[in-house]
Design an enzyme around this catalytic site. Structure first.
Site, PDB file in Angstrom:
ATOM      1  N   GLU A   9       0.878  -1.200   0.000  1.00 41.79           N
ATOM      2  CA  GLU A   9       0.000   0.000   0.000  1.00 41.79           C
ATOM      3  C   GLU A   9       0.898   1.228   0.000  1.00 41.79           C
ATOM      4  OE1 GLU A   9      -3.049   0.471   3.209  1.00 41.79           O
ATOM      5  OE2 GLU A   9      -2.680   2.609   2.884  1.00 41.79           O
ATOM      6  N   HIS A 175      -9.244   1.436  -0.240  1.00 40.74           N
ATOM      7  CA  HIS A 175      -8.343   2.286   0.547  1.00 40.74           C
ATOM      8  C   HIS A 175      -9.144   3.397   1.233  1.00 40.74           C
ATOM      9  CE1 HIS A 175      -5.333   5.391   1.356  1.00 40.74           C
ATOM     10  NE2 HIS A 175      -4.455   4.415   1.387  1.00 40.74           N
ATOM     11  N   ASP A 298       2.641   1.865   3.841  1.00 42.61           N
ATOM     12  CA  ASP A 298       1.917   3.132   3.638  1.00 42.61           C
ATOM     13  C   ASP A 298       2.875   4.311   3.441  1.00 42.61           C
ATOM     14  OD1 ASP A 298      -0.349   4.574   3.140  1.00 42.61           O
ATOM     15  OD2 ASP A 298      -1.178   4.426   5.159  1.00 42.61           O
TER      16      ASP A 298
END
Ligand code: MN
Length: 336
Positions: A9, A175, A298
């Site tokens: 991600e 997301h 992230d």
């Protein structure tokens, strides 16, 4: 035990999309949650400038940073809210341009980058065609930043997207973003609209709408990816089933062919993005099993060095660590 660290991600943005966000933010009728983004993380401050520089680079500087942490591969995706705040025609065009830029980066660095395609749900038929084009470009799945101008993907008009995603085995990474305008008001105080609570409330709601609407009876092979250790759902799963059964009895909800938890365990995988808590990982392992948990850092929003330290040192077996870092990502996203 050897493994490659694959982070799934990891955000990027294009200059044109950044510029168009500012156009939306300067206009009338800005969604209240997105307006808060404009006042904080999208505001032109020196700290945000550093973030922007990291988001804009999908080449040498990013790879050097990955090397410094031992991250072998990033699965890249257009950062939230992507094109989902634009009117349909612009959104469709910018999604395609972003996917072209992403595919070029993946072609240039095929062992270091993979990518999830952006789509513009605003216009479902072109979005479904973009999914087919993205598969041909070599992208590994899709990213959708929760609601699109207040609409959720369980609505019938979005079925062509899931048809295409299922047929092409393109997982959909659901997301986070800020709660939709229809219910954001109580989140606007105390920073609750942001990533500490509102993002998970919004994305968890979206996932539950997919489950409770029977989406996975229509698309049994559809795969959804949730970040942030499952956006809270693994913690609630027993209670979700328990109250669903009562709701069926009292006529509050129509009976589904299967329990909510069965859809969650069959059609969802989760990632560790932004969570470095052993109790949270333990619960996810107990509820989902190790083969449904993928590593994510992230980047550049979270401290990815901390994410690597956590996963390297987590109290799990070496084989479990390899599955979370590498094996599961390879299987889910069909990485080489
Ligand atoms: Mn993210």
């Amino acid at each position: 035990m050897t493994f490659r660290r694959i982070a799934v991600e990891e955000a990027f943005v294009t200059p044109e999309i950044m510029a168009q966000w500012q156009v939306v933010l300067a206009g009338r009728d800005v969604e209240p949650g997105f307006a808060r983004m404009g006042e904080t993380i999208l505001a032109p401050t020196p700290a945000n400038r550093m973030l922007d520089d990291r988001l804009l680079d999908i080449g040498a500087a990013r790879i050097a940073h990955m090397d410094s942490l031992g991250i072998d591969m990033q699965v890249l995706s257009l950062t939230s809210p992507g094109v989902q705040v634009f009117e349909a025609t612009l959104a469709t065009r910018l999604a395609a341009a972003s996917n072209d830029a992403l595919a070029a980066a993946v072609r240039a660095h095929p062992t270091r980058f993979a990518g999830l395609a952006a789509i513009a749900p605003q216009d479902p038929a072109p979005a479904a065609r973009e999914i087919e084009r993205a598969a041909k470009l070599g992208l590994s799945g899709l990213i959708v930043n929760s609601h699109t101008r207040g609409e959720y993907l369980d609505a019938a008009k979005f079925r062509p997207l899931f048809e295409a995603a299922e047929a092409l085995d393109m997982p959909v990474y659901l997301h986070p973003r800020e709660p939709a305008a229809s219910w954001v008001a109580p989140y606007l105080d105390y920073g609750l609209w942001f990533a500490g609570w509102g993002f998970a409330a919004e994305t968890g709601l979206h996932a539950m709408r997919l489950i409770m609407s029977g989406t996975f009876d229509r698309f049994p092979k559809l795969r959804i990816v949730l970040g942030h250790m499952g956006e809270g759902i693994p913690f609630w799963l027993q209670r979700i089933d328990n109250r669903y059964l009562l709701e069926v009895k009292v006529g509050a909800v129509a009976k589904l062919p299967r329990l909510p938890s069965e859809y969650f365990l069959d059609n969802f995988v989760i990632t560790t993005s932004g969570v470095t808590s052993m109790p949270a990982l333990r619960l996810a392992l107990d509820v989902l099993g190790v083969d449904r948990i993928l590593f994510a850092a992230d980047f550049p929003y979270e401290d990815d060095a901390e994410a690597v330290r956590f996963m390297d040192g987590a109290s799990i077996t070496g084989e479990e660590r390899r599955q979370i870092y590498e094996t599961n990502a390879r299987r889910i996203f069909r990485l080489v």
